[in-house]
Write a protein that holds these residues in place. Sequence first.
Motif, PDB file in Angstrom:
ATOM      1  N   LEU A 246       2.779   5.879  -3.143  1.00  0.00           N
ATOM      2  CA  LEU A 246       3.923   6.652  -3.478  1.00  0.00           C
ATOM      3  C   LEU A 246       3.872   6.894  -4.927  1.00  0.00           C
ATOM      4  N   CYS A 247       3.729   5.835  -5.792  1.00  0.00           N
ATOM      5  CA  CYS A 247       3.322   5.923  -6.941  1.00  0.00           C
ATOM      6  C   CYS A 247       2.312   6.849  -7.672  1.00  0.00           C
TER       7      CYS A 247
ATOM      8  N   LEU B 167      -6.848   8.348  -1.081  1.00  0.00           N
ATOM      9  CA  LEU B 167      -5.663   9.118  -1.662  1.00  0.00           C
ATOM     10  C   LEU B 167      -6.066   9.369  -3.202  1.00  0.00           C
ATOM     11  N   GLY B 168      -6.711   8.259  -3.798  1.00  0.00           N
ATOM     12  CA  GLY B 168      -7.152   8.682  -5.062  1.00  0.00           C
ATOM     13  C   GLY B 168      -8.008   9.658  -5.170  1.00  0.00           C
ATOM     14  N   VAL B 169      -8.923   9.895  -4.448  1.00  0.00           N
ATOM     15  CA  VAL B 169      -9.938  10.899  -4.621  1.00  0.00           C
ATOM     16  C   VAL B 169      -9.103  12.192  -4.379  1.00  0.00           C
TER      17      VAL B 169
ATOM     18  N   LEU C  20       2.736  10.067  -9.745  1.00  0.00           N
ATOM     19  CA  LEU C  20       2.102   9.903 -11.077  1.00  0.00           C
ATOM     20  C   LEU C  20       1.262  11.267 -11.248  1.00  0.00           C
ATOM     21  N   THR C  21       0.618  11.560  -9.905  1.00  0.00           N
ATOM     22  CA  THR C  21      -0.245  12.943  -9.665  1.00  0.00           C
ATOM     23  C   THR C  21       0.920  14.062  -9.991  1.00  0.00           C
ATOM     24  N   ALA C  22       1.849  14.300  -9.577  1.00  0.00           N
ATOM     25  CA  ALA C  22       3.004  15.311  -9.637  1.00  0.00           C
ATOM     26  C   ALA C  22       3.239  15.279 -11.287  1.00  0.00           C
ATOM     27  N   ALA C  23       3.581  14.300 -11.725  1.00  0.00           N
ATOM     28  CA  ALA C  23       3.900  13.907 -13.271  1.00  0.00           C
ATOM     29  C   ALA C  23       2.980  14.608 -14.184  1.00  0.00           C
TER      30      ALA C  23
ATOM     31  N   TYR D 185       0.862  -1.177  -0.235  1.00  0.00           N
ATOM     32  CA  TYR D 185       0.058  -0.007  -0.072  1.00  0.00           C
ATOM     33  C   TYR D 185       0.936   1.331  -0.118  1.00  0.00           C
ATOM     34  N   VAL D 186       1.880   1.192   0.816  1.00  0.00           N
ATOM     35  CA  VAL D 186       2.855   2.318   1.003  1.00  0.00           C
ATOM     36  C   VAL D 186       3.611   2.467  -0.635  1.00  0.00           C
TER      37      VAL D 186
END
Length: 186
Positions: A8-9, A88-90, A13-16, A3-4
């Motif tokens: 982090l991925c 986190l996804g939301v 991915l969001t930052a990218a 899960y960690v």
Amino acid sequence: MLYVGLALCLIALTAAVLLTMGRTAICTCGTIELWHGTVKDSGNSQHLTDWYTPSHIIHGVLFYCGTWLVGFVRGKPLPLGAAFLLALGVECAWELVENTNVVIDRYRATNIALDYYGDSVINSVMDIGAMIVGFWLARIWPVWLSVVVALLMELIVGYWIRDNLILNIIMLIYPVEAINQWQAGG
């Protein structure tokens, strides 16, 4: 650990994606401030934390509550890691949507956000971090404490800058001229 790693991925991915959307990595001023307390200027939402950080902590509290309700409705609690990844996804999805031109323009249509041009990537990542803090605090705190702290954050931020999570949602979805005038200081 799975899960960690997935979390982090998802954050990376969001930052990218934010970078590919044209968001700046850091404030164009060239500095990174731990706290930026001026709302009505171009540095707002460009640094590590600001007056909108408490709203992201409240997101975490609300998302924890939401994942608990999902488990309650299905008659079986969500595994904690799955609940966390859902929250986190939301939050990551919100950071992407919040930084689209449509939403930025919608915010800028109100007095409180005239100088808002979207978040820097570092601010978005820290907003995600604030949601994570709220999620884990809601997990360990009694419900009453989570509610009291969220209400206090809303009241303090609302008083201090004439904006908070509730006002932000109202003005984004259905702008009210009376709120707009109050936020302008009238």
